[in-house]
Design a protein around this motif. Structure first.
Motif, PDB file in Angstrom:
ATOM      1  N   ARG A  52     -18.377 -25.176  24.966  1.00  0.00           N
ATOM      2  CA  ARG A  52     -17.098 -24.888  24.563  1.00  0.00           C
ATOM      3  C   ARG A  52     -16.995 -25.430  23.174  1.00  0.00           C
ATOM      4  O   ARG A  52     -15.940 -24.959  22.227  1.00  0.00           O
ATOM      5  N   GLU A  53     -17.471 -26.669  22.658  1.00  0.00           N
ATOM      6  CA  GLU A  53     -17.379 -27.054  21.397  1.00  0.00           C
ATOM      7  C   GLU A  53     -17.948 -26.082  20.359  1.00  0.00           C
ATOM      8  O   GLU A  53     -17.345 -25.981  19.378  1.00  0.00           O
ATOM      9  N   GLN A  54     -19.041 -25.207  20.684  1.00  0.00           N
ATOM     10  CA  GLN A  54     -19.640 -24.531  19.770  1.00  0.00           C
ATOM     11  C   GLN A  54     -18.790 -23.377  19.546  1.00  0.00           C
ATOM     12  O   GLN A  54     -18.331 -22.878  18.281  1.00  0.00           O
ATOM     13  N   GLN A  55     -18.054 -22.861  20.901  1.00  0.00           N
ATOM     14  CA  GLN A  55     -17.003 -21.637  20.744  1.00  0.00           C
ATOM     15  C   GLN A  55     -15.929 -22.352  19.857  1.00  0.00           C
ATOM     16  O   GLN A  55     -15.042 -21.492  19.308  1.00  0.00           O
ATOM     17  N   ALA A  56     -15.477 -23.360  19.709  1.00  0.00           N
ATOM     18  CA  ALA A  56     -14.167 -23.745  19.126  1.00  0.00           C
ATOM     19  C   ALA A  56     -14.334 -23.549  17.490  1.00  0.00           C
ATOM     20  O   ALA A  56     -13.434 -23.778  16.820  1.00  0.00           O
ATOM     21  N   LEU A  57     -15.451 -23.745  17.134  1.00  0.00           N
ATOM     22  CA  LEU A  57     -15.857 -23.216  15.770  1.00  0.00           C
ATOM     23  C   LEU A  57     -15.268 -22.026  15.273  1.00  0.00           C
ATOM     24  O   LEU A  57     -15.387 -21.887  13.921  1.00  0.00           O
ATOM     25  N   ARG A  58     -15.139 -21.083  16.209  1.00  0.00           N
ATOM     26  CA  ARG A  58     -14.876 -19.623  15.783  1.00  0.00           C
ATOM     27  C   ARG A  58     -13.306 -19.605  15.946  1.00  0.00           C
ATOM     28  O   ARG A  58     -12.609 -19.943  17.199  1.00  0.00           O
ATOM     29  N   PRO A  59     -12.669 -19.038  14.861  1.00  0.00           N
ATOM     30  CA  PRO A  59     -11.022 -18.804  15.021  1.00  0.00           C
ATOM     31  C   PRO A  59     -10.751 -17.986  15.776  1.00  0.00           C
ATOM     32  O   PRO A  59     -11.435 -16.909  16.041  1.00  0.00           O
ATOM     33  N   GLY A  60      -9.715 -18.062  16.608  1.00  0.00           N
ATOM     34  CA  GLY A  60      -9.207 -17.068  17.451  1.00  0.00           C
ATOM     35  C   GLY A  60      -9.668 -17.310  18.996  1.00  0.00           C
ATOM     36  O   GLY A  60      -9.280 -16.613  19.752  1.00  0.00           O
ATOM     37  N   ASN A  61     -11.028 -18.060  19.107  1.00  0.00           N
ATOM     38  CA  ASN A  61     -11.567 -18.391  20.431  1.00  0.00           C
ATOM     39  C   ASN A  61     -10.602 -19.130  21.193  1.00  0.00           C
ATOM     40  O   ASN A  61      -9.805 -19.988  20.578  1.00  0.00           O
ATOM     41  N   PRO A  62     -10.529 -19.013  22.537  1.00  0.00           N
ATOM     42  CA  PRO A  62      -9.611 -19.957  23.168  1.00  0.00           C
ATOM     43  C   PRO A  62      -9.989 -21.632  23.026  1.00  0.00           C
ATOM     44  O   PRO A  62      -9.110 -22.060  23.165  1.00  0.00           O
ATOM     45  N   ALA A  63     -11.319 -21.633  22.847  1.00  0.00           N
ATOM     46  CA  ALA A  63     -11.736 -23.316  22.679  1.00  0.00           C
ATOM     47  C   ALA A  63     -11.183 -23.612  21.423  1.00  0.00           C
ATOM     48  O   ALA A  63     -10.837 -24.894  20.945  1.00  0.00           O
ATOM     49  N   ALA A  64     -10.894 -22.645  20.483  1.00  0.00           N
ATOM     50  CA  ALA A  64     -10.290 -23.180  19.004  1.00  0.00           C
ATOM     51  C   ALA A  64      -8.797 -23.633  19.136  1.00  0.00           C
ATOM     52  O   ALA A  64      -8.346 -24.364  18.785  1.00  0.00           O
ATOM     53  N   PHE A  65      -8.318 -22.623  20.140  1.00  0.00           N
ATOM     54  CA  PHE A  65      -7.066 -23.080  20.255  1.00  0.00           C
ATOM     55  C   PHE A  65      -6.698 -24.448  21.067  1.00  0.00           C
ATOM     56  O   PHE A  65      -5.745 -25.018  20.715  1.00  0.00           O
ATOM     57  N   ALA A  66      -7.555 -24.426  22.086  1.00  0.00           N
ATOM     58  CA  ALA A  66      -7.645 -25.879  22.607  1.00  0.00           C
ATOM     59  C   ALA A  66      -7.696 -26.864  22.028  1.00  0.00           C
ATOM     60  O   ALA A  66      -7.009 -28.029  22.074  1.00  0.00           O
ATOM     61  N   THR A  67      -8.654 -26.919  21.062  1.00  0.00           N
ATOM     62  CA  THR A  67      -8.921 -28.064  20.068  1.00  0.00           C
ATOM     63  C   THR A  67      -7.628 -28.158  19.058  1.00  0.00           C
ATOM     64  O   THR A  67      -7.283 -29.438  18.978  1.00  0.00           O
ATOM     65  N   ARG A  68      -7.046 -27.184  18.719  1.00  0.00           N
ATOM     66  CA  ARG A  68      -5.904 -27.296  17.660  1.00  0.00           C
ATOM     67  C   ARG A  68      -4.677 -27.896  18.797  1.00  0.00           C
ATOM     68  O   ARG A  68      -4.067 -28.850  18.160  1.00  0.00           O
ATOM     69  N   PHE A  69      -4.601 -27.662  19.878  1.00  0.00           N
ATOM     70  CA  PHE A  69      -3.514 -28.518  20.692  1.00  0.00           C
ATOM     71  C   PHE A  69      -3.959 -29.758  20.712  1.00  0.00           C
ATOM     72  O   PHE A  69      -3.081 -30.651  20.562  1.00  0.00           O
ATOM     73  N   THR A 100      -5.402 -14.697  27.112  1.00  0.00           N
ATOM     74  CA  THR A 100      -5.601 -15.669  26.280  1.00  0.00           C
ATOM     75  C   THR A 100      -5.322 -16.945  26.541  1.00  0.00           C
ATOM     76  O   THR A 100      -6.014 -18.223  26.534  1.00  0.00           O
ATOM     77  N   PHE A 101      -3.922 -17.101  26.950  1.00  0.00           N
ATOM     78  CA  PHE A 101      -3.410 -18.427  27.104  1.00  0.00           C
ATOM     79  C   PHE A 101      -4.097 -18.951  28.416  1.00  0.00           C
ATOM     80  O   PHE A 101      -4.351 -20.359  28.271  1.00  0.00           O
ATOM     81  N   ARG A 102      -4.331 -18.379  29.544  1.00  0.00           N
ATOM     82  CA  ARG A 102      -4.988 -18.869  30.610  1.00  0.00           C
ATOM     83  C   ARG A 102      -6.474 -19.372  30.257  1.00  0.00           C
ATOM     84  O   ARG A 102      -6.960 -20.270  30.887  1.00  0.00           O
ATOM     85  N   SER A 103      -6.952 -18.485  29.464  1.00  0.00           N
ATOM     86  CA  SER A 103      -8.590 -18.911  28.773  1.00  0.00           C
ATOM     87  C   SER A 103      -8.283 -20.376  28.111  1.00  0.00           C
ATOM     88  O   SER A 103      -9.169 -21.287  28.034  1.00  0.00           O
ATOM     89  N   VAL A 104      -7.224 -20.456  27.265  1.00  0.00           N
ATOM     90  CA  VAL A 104      -7.120 -21.678  26.515  1.00  0.00           C
ATOM     91  C   VAL A 104      -6.861 -22.732  27.439  1.00  0.00           C
ATOM     92  O   VAL A 104      -7.416 -23.908  27.178  1.00  0.00           O
ATOM     93  N   GLN A 105      -6.132 -22.669  28.598  1.00  0.00           N
ATOM     94  CA  GLN A 105      -6.044 -23.720  29.650  1.00  0.00           C
ATOM     95  C   GLN A 105      -7.379 -24.210  30.128  1.00  0.00           C
ATOM     96  O   GLN A 105      -7.637 -25.411  30.233  1.00  0.00           O
TER      97      GLN A 105
END
Length: 140
Positions: A52-69, A100-105
C-alpha cells in the motif's frame, strides 16, 4: 505465632494437583499454534502495508488518497495542531466514484489501522463532519 504454624501445616497438607504429560503437550502445542498464527498474521499485515505504501506514490491510486487524508488529519499548521479541512474537501472532490472511495477506505485501514469514517468523526467538528458527509453523499 500459632497462625504462621497453622498456615505452614495447611500448605504442607494441601492436595497436590498433577497435570498429566498429555495435557501439558496439548497446552504447549496450542500456545505454539497461537504464536505461529499471530506471527504469520503480523508478517502478512506488514507485507500488505508495504504494498500500500508503494501504491501511495502513484497519483490517483486509492492509497494516495488515503495518504492525503492522513496528512490532512496530521496537519502541522502554524500552531502545530488541527486538521486541514480544505485539504479533506479537495481530496473528497478528486475521488472519481463510489468504488474508488470504498477502495480508499480499505487502503486507509490497511495503512493506518483505523477506520476512515471514525477518523473523520474524531478529527472534525460536528459542522465539518456534516459537510464531509454532504460532500460524500452528493458525489456518490
Amino acid at each position: 505465632m500459632a497462625a504462621p504454624l497453622l498456615a505452614l501445616k495447611a500448605l504442607q497438607n494441601r492436595p497436590q494437583v498433577k497435570i498429566g504429560g498429555q495435557l501439558t503437550n496439548v497446552l504447549l502445542a496450542t500456545g505454539l499454534g497461537v504464536g505461529i498464527f499471530l506471527g504469520i498474521r503480523a508478517v502478512a499485515k506488514n507485507f500488505k502495508k508495504g504494498i500500500r505504501e508503494q501504491q501511495a506514490l502513484r497519483p490517483g491510486n486509492p492509497a494516495a488518497f488515503a495518504t492525503r487524508f492522513k496528512l490532512a488529519f496530521e496537519n502541522d499548521n502554524a500552531f502545530g495542531w488541527g486538521t486541514d479541512e480544505e485539504a479533506l474537501y479537495r481530496t473528497i472532490e478528486q475521488i472519481p466514484d463510489a468504488a474508488t472511495f470504498r477502495s480508499v477506505q480499505k487502503a486507509y485501514r490497511d495503512l493506518y489501522g483505523n477506520n476512515l469514517a471514525a477518523d473523520f468523526k474524531s478529527e472534525l467538528s460536528t459542522e465539518e463532519y456534516n459537510t464531509v458527509l454532504d460532500l460524500i453523499n452528493a458525489k456518490f
